[in-house]
Motif scaffolding. Structure first.
Motif, short mmCIF file in Angstrom:
data_model
loop_
_atom_site.label_atom_id
_atom_site.label_comp_id
_atom_site.label_asym_id
_atom_site.label_seq_id
_atom_site.Cartn_x
_atom_site.Cartn_y
_atom_site.Cartn_z
N GLU A 282 6.17 4.31 1.07
CA GLU A 282 5.15 3.29 0.80
C GLU A 282 4.54 2.75 2.09
O GLU A 282 5.18 2.76 3.15
N ASN A 329 9.90 1.86 -2.46
CA ASN A 329 8.78 0.94 -2.52
C ASN A 329 9.18 -0.42 -1.97
O ASN A 329 10.36 -0.78 -1.95
N TYR A 375 9.21 0.33 -7.93
CA TYR A 375 7.90 -0.23 -7.64
C TYR A 375 7.91 -1.74 -7.82
O TYR A 375 8.57 -2.26 -8.74
#
Length: 381
Positions: A282, A329, A375
């Motif tokens: 990320e 993430n 996420y």
């Protein structure tokens, strides 16, 4: 006791006889609380989308599952008002996986499923919402494609376009065909940049909401063979594109003007002498635009911090352990004070405090246990 009672009575009498004065009341600023939606990979019907709330002043972090029984909702985003949530089921099938639409009640954070559509490509892994929130884009990883949906006035999704990539690159195991990993609108909302890990390219599509098929290819920009571009971000002024190369753990910086990319810098996420597997994941900009953060999985499990030097070039100023295993993430709070790192393999989310002057991170004791978090979407932007 009697002594204090007499003094109290005298003070009360004096107060009653004194002339009235307007009291100045200075409101105490409310201590910030931070809320996030958490996408996960699932292994039972009890797993799904989670809601995380973090209050530093209260030394409190809570997590609850608000939508269980969904298969691998690995990406989750919300509209600006937080009342509509989009997620996916990262699965394969006749028409790919699924894209899910939920109505969210901000008072109790409950989610109600209102629409469910085929993703039209296997293993959807990324969602982006157009600036006007009238279109939704899906990146289908195994399908090597991107799907376009129009959002109706009832917040229903209507499928309008499928774009299939072709080609491959140098790694026969990871790049045997296209693997679309992300779709990102540029700051003007006129173009979409698509990172394809399988073909080692970033594609630029013109976006026109008035057309029956809104996306039209306008350019292809090759990365270094074997890079595997994954996610990307724009600089605060919109004049640079920063691309995370998953397979080589590099950060590529490109100038960006009128939909054209030109290489400027190439920076490693790895400390000198590092050996082992990598998996850059990320990228995020700090809310003040001063710093760039990139996570790296594999044997590294780090978060790299970048800042611009006096010459206007990016340099890595910190490599810090992510606090867990497989930092797929992470995200920052809206005020830039904290960074939350989600770890798929160690099943946790670890919180870092950010130095606003330098952008460097320091791990805090705060940690939440969540099954395979992959996420983090910040609410209340």
């Amino acid at each position: 006791m009697k002594f204090f009672s007499i003094l109290g009575a005298a003070a009360l009498l004096a107060a009653c006889n004194a002339p009235k004065q307007e009291a100045q009341v200075n409101p105490i600023p409310e201590a910030p609380s931070y809320d996030f939606l958490v996408g996960t990979y699932t292994d039972s019907l009890n797993h799904g989308i989670n809601f995380l709330s973090f209050s530093p002043a209260e030394n409190l972090m809570t997590v609850e599952t608000i939508a269980a029984g969904i298969a691998n909702p690995s990406f989750v985003v919300a509209t600006r008002d937080g009342k509509t949530v989009y997620s996916l089921e990262e699965e394969a099938g006749k028409n790919g996986g699924k894209v899910l639409t939920f109505s969210r009640n901000p008072s109790d954070n409950s989610l109600t499923l209102t629409d469910q559509d085929d993703s039209m490509g296997d293993h959807p892994c990324h969602i982006s919402i157009s600036p006007d929130e009238d279109f939704l884009l899906l990146g289908n990883y195994s399908g090597g494609s991107l799907s376009v949906f129009k959002v109706s006035s009832e917040q229903k999704l209507d499928f309008v376009q499928l774009i299939q990539h072709t080609g491959k690159s140098v790694n026969p195991e990871r790049q045997e065909k296209p693997h679309v990993h992300s779709t990102t609108f540029d700051p003007e909302g006129k173009r979409v940049l698509v990172a394809d890990l399988g073909t080692d390219k970033v594609y630029v599509y013109d976006f026109d909401a008035s057309k029956a098929e809104p996306l039209a290819l306008s350019g292809e920009f090759p990365m270094t063979p074997g890079d595997g571009p994954r996610h990307l971000a724009f600089s605060a002024d919109g004049k640079e594109v920063l691309v995370v190369e998953e397979m080589t753990a590099m950060l590529d910086v490109f100038s960006y003007e009128n939909g054209k990319l030109a290489p400027k810098q190439r920076l490693s996420l790895l400390d000198e002498g590092f050996s082992g597997g990598v998996g850059a994941a990320e990228i995020r900009l700090s809310p003040d635009g001063k710093n760039v953060y990139v996570s790296n999985r594999g044997d590294a499990n780090t978060i790299s911090v970048f800042a611009k030097n006096a010459a206007g070039e990016y340099e890595r100023i910190q490599n810090i352990p992510s606090g867990g295993l497989m930092p797929r993430n992470f995200n920052l709070t809206a005020d830039g004070k904290y960074l939350l790192s989600a770890h798929q393999a160690s099943h946790d989310i670890v919180i870092f405090e950010r130095d606003p002057a330098t952008g460097k991170l320091a791990q805090t004791p705060w940690k939440a246990d969540i099954h395979k978090p992959v996420y983090l979407h910040r609410l209340g932007n």
